[in-house]
Design an enzyme around this catalytic site. Structure first.
Site, PDB file in Angstrom:
ATOM      1  N   PRO B  75      44.948  15.162 -13.987  1.00  0.00           N
ATOM      2  CA  PRO B  75      45.595  14.588 -13.050  1.00  0.00           C
ATOM      3  C   PRO B  75      44.731  13.642 -11.955  1.00  0.00           C
ATOM      4  CG  PRO B  75      46.619  16.880 -13.556  1.00  0.00           C
ATOM      5  CD  PRO B  75      45.196  16.643 -14.222  1.00  0.00           C
ATOM      6  N   LYS B 180      40.480   0.871 -10.312  1.00  0.00           N
ATOM      7  CA  LYS B 180      41.998   1.324 -10.775  1.00  0.00           C
ATOM      8  C   LYS B 180      42.983   1.252  -9.442  1.00  0.00           C
ATOM      9  CE  LYS B 180      45.026   3.675 -13.263  1.00  0.00           C
ATOM     10  NZ  LYS B 180      45.582   4.938 -13.982  1.00  0.00           N
TER      11      LYS B 180
END
Lengths: 309, 309, 309, 309
Positions: B75, B180
């Protein structure tokens, strides 16, 4: 219908770098043309080139008398208004049932005002500003953003098809002019999005050329990232032909539309101020690319690829 | 070179909707795999499916001992750090010359911190978060944004090629993770650009569907205008699978990067606040599309095409 | 000077809650008065009350003929312009050497426009909007923000002194009206500063009443923190008599001044949008205090002291 | 209670321009003092000056052993944390029932962290940063913003009263430190409000000195307009002793508090970026007044009174 519809005769006012090739496409499509320009010799020369089907009347009023439809391609909505209302203007020549097609980049409220004046005389109006610049005008590849009643838009459709490749009908009169500046508003925000993102990354040591590739391959993609960044910014040329001053003007019009309806648009509101700041101290004919240089000064980061150094 | 290079054995940690198909592509490419997941039965089941070449060790340390390269798809960067440093973690199993390839969406500073811990043991690290979601993972069409030393990136290149379609090397360790969230920051600004522009136009009576067509044919085009507006907003479905909460998190990381270097980024600074406002009072799993509904509430304008009514 | 200067006779147009007491102070100071109001009986009744020195002519033109100086106290600059230019308006009655003193809250550009019309006839103009509201008008405690030529300002000075307590001369004609909205712009920003600061602190568990005390004892002090927060926000009454709609209008005028000179003012630009957002969905007569309630909705934080619960 | 309460003995750590006079007031109030500073000779010299009641132990641990209450006045929360946890630090000397009173300008989360460490040992903590600067410290006119349990605050109250003129108890531990930066955040917004307002008016030809007078007589009044503008900006001295870098730091802390609870604060978010921009390219020790000069550069307007020219 038994007989072929008559090809409408067209008046064309404003024979600059855009208007001249646009009028040329209409001549090729078989329209009889009445040409007018603030520089009369320009209109006369062009009429001579187009041959017997073209004339160069001495006033807008005469242009109106000689045409079914009048097309304008002039600097802004003020000029359109004057062409319509001045002594010897279009209103003096227009008769009921005629139509004005304004392809200039006018302010939507001036367009609605001028349209109302014309409507009192039974003259229709359609606004159809263009994107595509000089190259698009020459190649008949213009994109038209159109506002007006459906019936009127249908009537000018063949003319638009002769001059461009796409026609988008957005709504009532003025909608085309509104769309033109809203497209530029969105572009202006996207510019700052890319410039700030590249500045942060470059400062962190990322290569802005590769960053641009990633944006283009991902959700951060935009016309700005795809068409502008490598060519104009990373190349250090800052030479997009669209002028920063015109961008500031269009953002201003978009912002006035928001104000008209008291719409809160926080990002646009801020972005307007930042483009204004970029205009402060850049020459009047600076390119839109200068916004990136402004972000560089603000942040102290040069958005340059180490590879390009 | 006389002998073929040995195909490296790979550890894979994190076998969720992304990790499972990614590991599958590595198995297909002939890599021996040591699989690990917080849910041990999941790792065991998958190892059984992959056959003799796959195992399911009981701890990250054992995964490290069994592999040349360890891939993580978990995660966030906190989880990566714990996988490395916890008792029975990767650090206990790693030997000099091994490499950790983190494809999770981690915070760049945690990545650099973890990389520094690994470097003390002579273990290399590369960060390579992905865009492309579950579908991209299944189709081996992921886009990798990569950070790390050129030599280390070269070493993991065959693995990335097996799992995705594009590999972008942005800079030193952490650059992939930075990219990102910067891509998402740019996307977040573009979202508000489009939403505000459409709101102003819709209020003026323009058809937002046609407006979107114009943006897409012009300089206002972006991934948002091209891929999101008709499908998610005008359809009134507001159902992009990317979560608003993750967008707010990524904007936060991008903003921390700006803060780290004290870079002034006014548009990003404001946009961060507005996405936060949109997150206020939307459920935790709300879609990123809800930003448009937030602009609708702010402005009192429903961005809906009259045609769709 | 051997002879006492003649006390000028004054026309007064606009006898509402502000104008009536202002005219009263002029009567008390010994000026002969010609009164006019859109509601003629109001003017007549007031003239009767002031006695022999007062009259109630039937048109602005007659007011102009009966006075040395005409004072206007009407809703905005449009009304002033109409009073001047309409048939039977001031221009028809004014003779060279007279003066118009506009105490309304007009738009600076309308004031300059009206001033130019008057100047063609040799009539001077001074703008002198007020702060202090109804109470200030009754107590002759108004503050005047004045624009005009020094000579003209000197000429109206005794009138201003009779109606108020302070007179600030800011610059040329229109400067008073500009100042009025710039003061409100600054106030509007200060409002949001305090509301956001209190929201952050309250969410952190700080008592907003004590926070307000600290601001007032420190550099965060402002009229808003000193006069507004406890009385209007913490009390949950949100009842400042100044209307949110008027604030939005004044911010708009200030913003137009910035635009006139293409000045980039990022904070003001954003603040304008946020006040607009607050106006969205609040009734037309909402109090300026509602901006705090808007920040509460945006943040999900109620700015209420635990003590007051 | 029959017997007078014993006057607590106090440890004082950090004897700079603030700490030295503060310790002096405590000595005058009859407290036995144990003094410590990073520069040991400073502590010794001061102890000698205070006479028999004062000592200068060699470590924070010894200070803790010698005192009921320890006061810290050091650069920031990191230093406080180190003083507590380092070898020879306060934790080694503290016994259950003692109390740490931190008057430094620390980050609220570090304060809560340090407080939790102390609480494990049964030691209480109160945060009480000051406003008032060196002059306030010398004159015992400091303003204390206090966070902590009511009982603990009551216990340090006599010390605070000896050193300052006002004590505001805002909430739990950390609230004082939160208040300090929230006050500065509000001040930072007010600064930009005034600077932008004055820039617009000055460009319109209004005299900024008179504008300032109007703000101060009206709703636009703030500490900035009252205390800063004439003295620091219109005088062109730009010399407020408070440093721009510290302002940026405090805005950053306030912004982190907002982020902690994901509060949207659009004006604060933008203002943070603008102060950062002002810090770009100004020297590290620049005055907070430089924000006005930054607005001048942004707008191209010099905020100078024609009278002062």
């Amino acid at each position: 219908m038994a007989t072929a519809p008559r090809i409408p005769s067209v008046g064309f006012i404003g024979l600059g770098v855009m208007g001249e090739p646009m009028a040329g496409h209409l001549a090729k499509a078989g329209h009889r043309l009445a040409l007018f320009d603030a520089r009369p010799r320009r209109a006369a020369r062009l009429a001579a080139r187009f041959g017997a089907a073209a004339s160069a009347p001495h006033s807008p009023a005469e242009v109106a008398r000689a045409s079914d439809i009048v097309v304008t391609m002039v600097p802004d909505g003020q000029v359109v208004r004057e062409l319509v209302t001045q002594p010897g203007g279009l209103l003096e020549g227009f008769a009921e049932g005629q139509l004005l097609l304004d392809t200039s980049s006018s302010e939507p409220w001036l367009t609605r005002e001028t349209g109302a004046r014309l409507a009192e005389r039974g003259v229709a109006m359609v606004d159809a500003p263009v994107s595509g610049a000089q190259w698009g005008a020459q190649a008949a590849e213009l994109v038209f953003m159109v506002g007006g009643a459906a019936r009127d838009v249908a009537r000018v459709r063949p003319l638009l098809d002769a001059m461009g490749k796409s026609v988008f009908h957005l709504g009532a009169l003025g909608s085309g002019h509104a769309m033109k500046c809203l497209n530029n508003l969105v572009t202006a925000v996207n510019f700052l999005a890319v410039a700030e993102g590249l500045a942060i990354g470059t400062k962190q040591g990322l290569d802005p050329a590769v960053m641009t590739d990633v944006l283009n391959a991902s959700t951060g993609m935009s016309w700005v990232s795809q068409t502008h960044v490598r060519q104009r910014i990373l190349s250090r040329r800052f030479d997009d032909p669209f002028k920063l001053g015109l961008m500031v003007k269009d953002i201003g019009i978009a912002s006035d539309l928001a104000r008209e309806s008291q719409l809160p648009v926080p990002v646009s509101g801020l972005v307007q101020q930042l483009w204004r700041a970029a205009a402060q101290g850049t020459p009047a004919d600076a390119s839109v690319s200068e916004i990136a240089r402004w972000v560089e000064r603000l942040t102290g980061v040069e958005i340059a690829s180490p590879a390009s150094a």
